[in-house]
Design an enzyme around this catalytic site. Structure first.
Site, short mmCIF file in Angstrom:
data_model
loop_
_atom_site.label_atom_id
_atom_site.label_comp_id
_atom_site.label_asym_id
_atom_site.label_seq_id
_atom_site.Cartn_x
_atom_site.Cartn_y
_atom_site.Cartn_z
N ARG A 32 1.04 -1.14 0.20
CA ARG A 32 -0.03 0.09 -0.03
C ARG A 32 0.87 1.20 0.17
O ARG A 32 0.56 2.08 -0.62
CB ARG A 32 -0.78 -0.05 1.18
CG ARG A 32 -1.96 -0.89 1.06
CD ARG A 32 -2.88 -0.91 2.38
NE ARG A 32 -3.87 -1.89 2.38
CZ ARG A 32 -4.70 -2.23 3.50
NH1 ARG A 32 -4.63 -1.51 4.61
NH2 ARG A 32 -5.64 -3.01 3.23
N GLU A 44 -1.20 -9.78 -4.18
CA GLU A 44 -2.66 -10.33 -4.03
C GLU A 44 -2.39 -11.74 -4.20
O GLU A 44 -3.54 -12.46 -3.79
CB GLU A 44 -3.51 -9.65 -5.19
CG GLU A 44 -3.90 -8.09 -4.91
CD GLU A 44 -4.75 -8.21 -3.60
OE1 GLU A 44 -5.14 -9.10 -3.31
OE2 GLU A 44 -4.81 -7.16 -3.06
N TYR A 89 0.06 -24.12 -1.72
CA TYR A 89 -0.61 -23.77 -3.09
C TYR A 89 0.60 -23.33 -4.05
O TYR A 89 0.30 -22.31 -4.65
CB TYR A 89 -1.77 -22.84 -2.81
CG TYR A 89 -2.78 -23.26 -2.08
CD1 TYR A 89 -3.53 -24.48 -2.14
CD2 TYR A 89 -3.55 -22.43 -1.02
CE1 TYR A 89 -4.61 -24.86 -1.63
CE2 TYR A 89 -4.61 -22.85 -0.39
CZ TYR A 89 -5.03 -24.33 -0.49
OH TYR A 89 -6.17 -24.65 -0.08
N CYS A 207 -17.17 -1.05 15.21
CA CYS A 207 -17.25 -1.45 13.64
C CYS A 207 -18.25 -0.26 13.19
O CYS A 207 -19.31 0.12 13.60
CB CYS A 207 -18.27 -2.64 13.51
SG CYS A 207 -18.76 -3.14 11.68
N CYS A 213 -25.94 -3.24 10.40
CA CYS A 213 -25.74 -4.91 10.33
C CYS A 213 -26.91 -5.65 10.98
O CYS A 213 -27.13 -5.44 12.17
CB CYS A 213 -24.38 -5.37 11.22
SG CYS A 213 -23.84 -6.92 11.22
#
Length: 367
Positions: A32, A44, A89, A207, A213
């Site tokens: 970033r 990513e 992976y 939050c 929510c």
DNA sequence: CACTCGTGGTC
DNA sequence: TGACCAAGAGT
């Protein structure tokens, strides 16, 4: 089957509150701070199914070793796999290598900027494409990773497991995405899931979306997302051979390029059959895979390891090469190496436990 | 569409 | 301590 629609007023409220939260609570991350397309892309892919904390040291080493796409494209695959060793992976590493070559060959070494071109690169699916295009180029493309699935499932109190409502979740991700600031918004919703709307013990009081929510409003945040059904993992028993020759060398083989642990090195062996002892299993497997005769000696270690969809126990025995020239019948390549040389080859995690045991045995033998 | 594909953290 | 799960993609 119609999806939930947020009102324009609610979308604006969700965007504003999340971006404000991100300004205060967003994480400082190396990709970033310096968001070049190459760095965004590598991060990513490393972050697929992998937590930030795990990725950080790999990312820094990778940027030292492969500072740009040309450098990655020109590297040899074994070097790339060695840099990836331990991340898991491994198709991700093979696909990064292939993609780098495609970017150099077809895009003049410049990372593509259209959705279709990015999606066409191997190892980049719909979610990673959205993450890259928004983070690297500021394009308004939605993403849907594990964090976003969880946040949205709680936001709307999704009454089914996420895998049963992927189309709905993609639609919700598109609806809430801020077209004015897709770069920060997508980073923010992932941070929210990673640090606030966590799987266990979410910090709902902190939050920015608690008023909207549906899970929090009904005190059922721990019930969402609903759990996916899963069948129990099979457990395989494997006989493994550490085969020594007369020059204090060990025989290792390189696994087929595709499939489980593709392209990595291992100690040869195979699955125990019914009624078989481990020495029987090892002699049979070594004959089938390498066409040689070995004498099975003392037991070295048994390593248990859990993969995504099965578990294994590796029963490892010292062996002595008796006769025959080893042939790579079920692998890409075989090699005699010393204990010191093992470091040069990428091994799966379960095998590195065997290497550690060998080193320990060596240490006790010659002080 | 359900299955394959790793590893480390977490409780 | 075993089970769950994470910045998913390919087939």
């Amino acid at each position: 089957m119609t999806s939930k629609q947020f009102s324009q007023a609610q979308r604006q409220r969700l965007r504003r509150s999340l971006l404000e939260w991100y300004g205060q609570q967003g994480r400082s991350l190396p990709w970033r701070e310096e968001p070049t397309p190459y760095r965004i892309w590598i991060s990513e892919v490393m972050l697929q199914q992998t937590q930030v904390k795990t990725v950080l040291p790999y990312f820094e080493r990778w940027m030292q070793q492969f500072p740009d796409v040309q450098c990655l494209a020109q590297a040899d695959l074994q070097t790339v796999l060695k840099a990836w060793e331990g991340l898991g992976y491994y198709a991700r590493a093979r696909n990064l290598h292939r993609s780098a070559q495609e970017i150099c060959d077809r895009h003049h070494g410049k990372f593509p900027q259209t959705y279709d071109e990015v999606l066409a690169l191997p190892g980049i699916g719909r979610s990673t494409a959205g993450a890259i295009l928004s983070a690297a180029f500021g394009q308004a493309e939605p993403l849907l990773d594990g964090n976003v699935k969880r946040v949205l499932a709680r936001l709307v109190a999704l009454p089914v497991p996420p895998s049963k409502a992927l189309a709905h979740l993609w639609d919700l991700s598109s609806q809430v995405l801020d077209p004015q600031n897709p770069r920060d918004f997508n980073q923010a919703i992932m941070d929210l899931g990673a640090t606030c709307c966590t799987p266990k013990n979410p910090a709902c009081l902190l939050c920015p979306w608690r008023d909207d929510c549906q899970a929090y409003q009904t005190h059922t945040q721990s019930d969402f997302p609903m759990t996916e059904s899963r069948s129990p993992l099979p457990h395989k028993q494997i006989g493994v051979a550490v085969i020594w020759n007369d020059h204090q060398q060990i025989l290792i083989d390189r696994r087929p390029e595709e499939g489980l642990l593709g392209g990595l090195w291992e100690f040869p062996g195979g699955k125990l059959e019914a009624g078989e002892s481990y020495p029987d299993c090892i002699r049979r497997e070594i004959q089938e895979e390498l066409a040689i005769e070995v004498e099975v000696g003392e037991h070295l270690i048994t390593v248990s390891h859990a993969y995504s969809h099965f578990k294994v126990s590796l029963h490892v025995y010292h062996c002595r090469h008796l006769s025959g020239e080893p042939q790579a019948l079920e692998s890409q390549e075989i090699r005699w190496v010393t204990l010191e040389e093992l470091d040069e080859f990428p091994f799966p995690k379960a095998n590195s436990k065997i290497i550690a045991a060998l080193r320990e045995a060596q240490g006790t033998k010659s002080p």
